[in-house]
Scaffold this motif. Sequence first.
Motif, PDB file in Angstrom:
ATOM      1  N   LYS A   1       0.835  -1.204   0.000  1.00  9.87           N
ATOM      2  CA  LYS A   1       0.000   0.000   0.000  1.00  9.87           C
ATOM      3  C   LYS A   1       0.873   1.258   0.000  1.00  9.87           C
ATOM      4  O   LYS A   1       0.547   2.242  -0.674  1.00  9.87           O
ATOM      5  CB  LYS A   1      -0.941  -0.013   1.201  1.00  9.87           C
ATOM      6  N   VAL A   2       1.969   1.209   0.748  1.00  3.93           N
ATOM      7  CA  VAL A   2       2.906   2.343   0.747  1.00  3.93           C
ATOM      8  C   VAL A   2       3.490   2.528  -0.652  1.00  3.93           C
ATOM      9  O   VAL A   2       3.582   3.655  -1.161  1.00  3.93           O
ATOM     10  CB  VAL A   2       4.024   2.143   1.795  1.00  3.93           C
ATOM     11  N   LEU A   3       3.861   1.428  -1.287  1.00  8.46           N
ATOM     12  CA  LEU A   3       4.409   1.482  -2.643  1.00  8.46           C
ATOM     13  C   LEU A   3       3.375   2.055  -3.613  1.00  8.46           C
ATOM     14  O   LEU A   3       3.693   2.917  -4.445  1.00  8.46           O
ATOM     15  CB  LEU A   3       4.867   0.093  -3.086  1.00  8.46           C
TER      16      LEU A   3
ATOM     17  N   GLU B   1      12.504  12.458  -6.019  1.00 11.80           N
ATOM     18  CA  GLU B   1      12.630  11.812  -4.711  1.00 11.80           C
ATOM     19  C   GLU B   1      11.665  10.627  -4.612  1.00 11.80           C
ATOM     20  O   GLU B   1      12.036   9.557  -4.124  1.00 11.80           O
ATOM     21  CB  GLU B   1      12.362  12.835  -3.595  1.00 11.80           C
ATOM     22  N   LEU B   2      10.440  10.809  -5.085  1.00  9.91           N
ATOM     23  CA  LEU B   2       9.451   9.722  -5.047  1.00  9.91           C
ATOM     24  C   LEU B   2       9.896   8.543  -5.912  1.00  9.91           C
ATOM     25  O   LEU B   2       9.716   7.376  -5.530  1.00  9.91           O
ATOM     26  CB  LEU B   2       8.079  10.229  -5.506  1.00  9.91           C
TER      27      LEU B   2
ATOM     28  N   ASP C   1      11.908   2.343  -5.509  1.00  9.27           N
ATOM     29  CA  ASP C   1      12.853   1.233  -5.528  1.00  9.27           C
ATOM     30  C   ASP C   1      13.151   0.739  -4.117  1.00  9.27           C
ATOM     31  O   ASP C   1      13.190  -0.470  -3.863  1.00  9.27           O
ATOM     32  CB  ASP C   1      14.132   1.658  -6.248  1.00  9.27           C
ATOM     33  N   GLU C   2      13.342   1.664  -3.191  1.00 10.10           N
ATOM     34  CA  GLU C   2      13.647   1.288  -1.808  1.00 10.10           C
ATOM     35  C   GLU C   2      12.494   0.497  -1.183  1.00 10.10           C
ATOM     36  O   GLU C   2      12.721  -0.504  -0.496  1.00 10.10           O
ATOM     37  CB  GLU C   2      13.943   2.535  -0.983  1.00 10.10           C
ATOM     38  N   ILE C   3      11.281   0.943  -1.412  1.00  8.17           N
ATOM     39  CA  ILE C   3      10.109   0.264  -0.841  1.00  8.17           C
ATOM     40  C   ILE C   3       9.938  -1.111  -1.472  1.00  8.17           C
ATOM     41  O   ILE C   3       9.741  -2.108  -0.769  1.00  8.17           O
ATOM     42  CB  ILE C   3       8.849   1.128  -1.028  1.00  8.17           C
ATOM     43  N   ALA C   4      10.028  -1.175  -2.801  1.00  5.40           N
ATOM     44  CA  ALA C   4       9.863  -2.457  -3.496  1.00  5.40           C
ATOM     45  C   ALA C   4      10.941  -3.457  -3.077  1.00  5.40           C
ATOM     46  O   ALA C   4      10.658  -4.649  -2.878  1.00  5.40           O
ATOM     47  CB  ALA C   4       9.893  -2.245  -5.006  1.00  5.40           C
ATOM     48  N   GLU C   5      12.167  -2.986  -2.911  1.00  3.68           N
ATOM     49  CA  GLU C   5      13.241  -3.895  -2.507  1.00  3.68           C
ATOM     50  C   GLU C   5      13.050  -4.398  -1.083  1.00  3.68           C
ATOM     51  O   GLU C   5      13.426  -5.535  -0.768  1.00  3.68           O
ATOM     52  CB  GLU C   5      14.600  -3.220  -2.689  1.00  3.68           C
ATOM     53  N   ARG C   6      12.435  -3.606  -0.223  1.00  5.32           N
ATOM     54  CA  ARG C   6      12.142  -4.092   1.138  1.00  5.32           C
ATOM     55  C   ARG C   6      11.079  -5.181   1.076  1.00  5.32           C
ATOM     56  O   ARG C   6      11.171  -6.185   1.793  1.00  5.32           O
ATOM     57  CB  ARG C   6      11.707  -2.935   2.054  1.00  5.32           C
ATOM     58  N   ILE C   7      10.084  -4.999   0.242  1.00  3.58           N
ATOM     59  CA  ILE C   7       9.055  -6.037   0.059  1.00  3.58           C
ATOM     60  C   ILE C   7       9.719  -7.328  -0.411  1.00  3.58           C
ATOM     61  O   ILE C   7       9.428  -8.418   0.108  1.00  3.58           O
ATOM     62  CB  ILE C   7       7.976  -5.570  -0.943  1.00  3.58           C
ATOM     63  N   ARG C   8      10.635  -7.220  -1.371  1.00  4.00           N
ATOM     64  CA  ARG C   8      11.342  -8.397  -1.888  1.00  4.00           C
ATOM     65  C   ARG C   8      12.202  -9.039  -0.805  1.00  4.00           C
ATOM     66  O   ARG C   8      12.272 -10.260  -0.697  1.00  4.00           O
ATOM     67  CB  ARG C   8      12.209  -8.005  -3.094  1.00  4.00           C
TER      68      ARG C   8
ATOM     69  N   ASP D   1      12.598   1.683  10.032  1.00  2.29           N
ATOM     70  CA  ASP D   1      13.509   2.756   9.631  1.00  2.29           C
ATOM     71  C   ASP D   1      13.094   3.356   8.287  1.00  2.29           C
ATOM     72  O   ASP D   1      13.056   4.582   8.127  1.00  2.29           O
ATOM     73  CB  ASP D   1      14.943   2.223   9.559  1.00  2.29           C
ATOM     74  N   LEU D   2      12.779   2.502   7.327  1.00  2.00           N
ATOM     75  CA  LEU D   2      12.321   2.973   6.022  1.00  2.00           C
ATOM     76  C   LEU D   2      11.049   3.807   6.167  1.00  2.00           C
ATOM     77  O   LEU D   2      10.924   4.881   5.574  1.00  2.00           O
ATOM     78  CB  LEU D   2      12.072   1.781   5.094  1.00  2.00           C
TER      79      LEU D   2
END
Length: 155
Positions: free
Chosen positions: A21-23, A58-59, A64-71, A134-135
């Motif tokens: 949802k954040v992504l 920035e968005l 990428d950061e959010i998607a990589e955390r999901i992965r 943290d993210l």
Amino acid sequence: MKIDIGISDADRKSIAEGLNKVLADTFALYIKTHSFHWNVTGPMFNTLHTMFMTQYTELWTALDEIAERIRALGYPAPGSFSQFAQLASIKEEAGVPKANDMIRQLVEGHEAAARTIRGVFPLAEQGSDEPTADLLTQRLQIHDKTAWMLRSMLE
């Protein structure tokens, strides 16, 4: 291969679903901000054109950061317009509003993203998922500050 990072399967799943949802909100806000960058007109053109570019850049990086955390949690990141539309709390803008309405919509979008992020914090805390917390903290700081800066332009 089984994932064993110290977070239960159930917690990893709920955190990933929250991050989806954040992504989606981040993607919706990215698209809206980029469109407004292209289409803004009026006396504040240069200021808004430049500001929107900084914001959409920035968005884009955040996606990428959010998607990589999901992965990293072991789940696929959503990646289609239909998935994002279903998950996002931020509605698209198909038209070209006036500059002040663009600003107002972006304030509302950043505030919506902040609410979505705040809703995922309890999931990260329950799973002792400090990297996600943290993210989320970093994203929340950016959305709160951006909403404030945009809101200040309307006063």
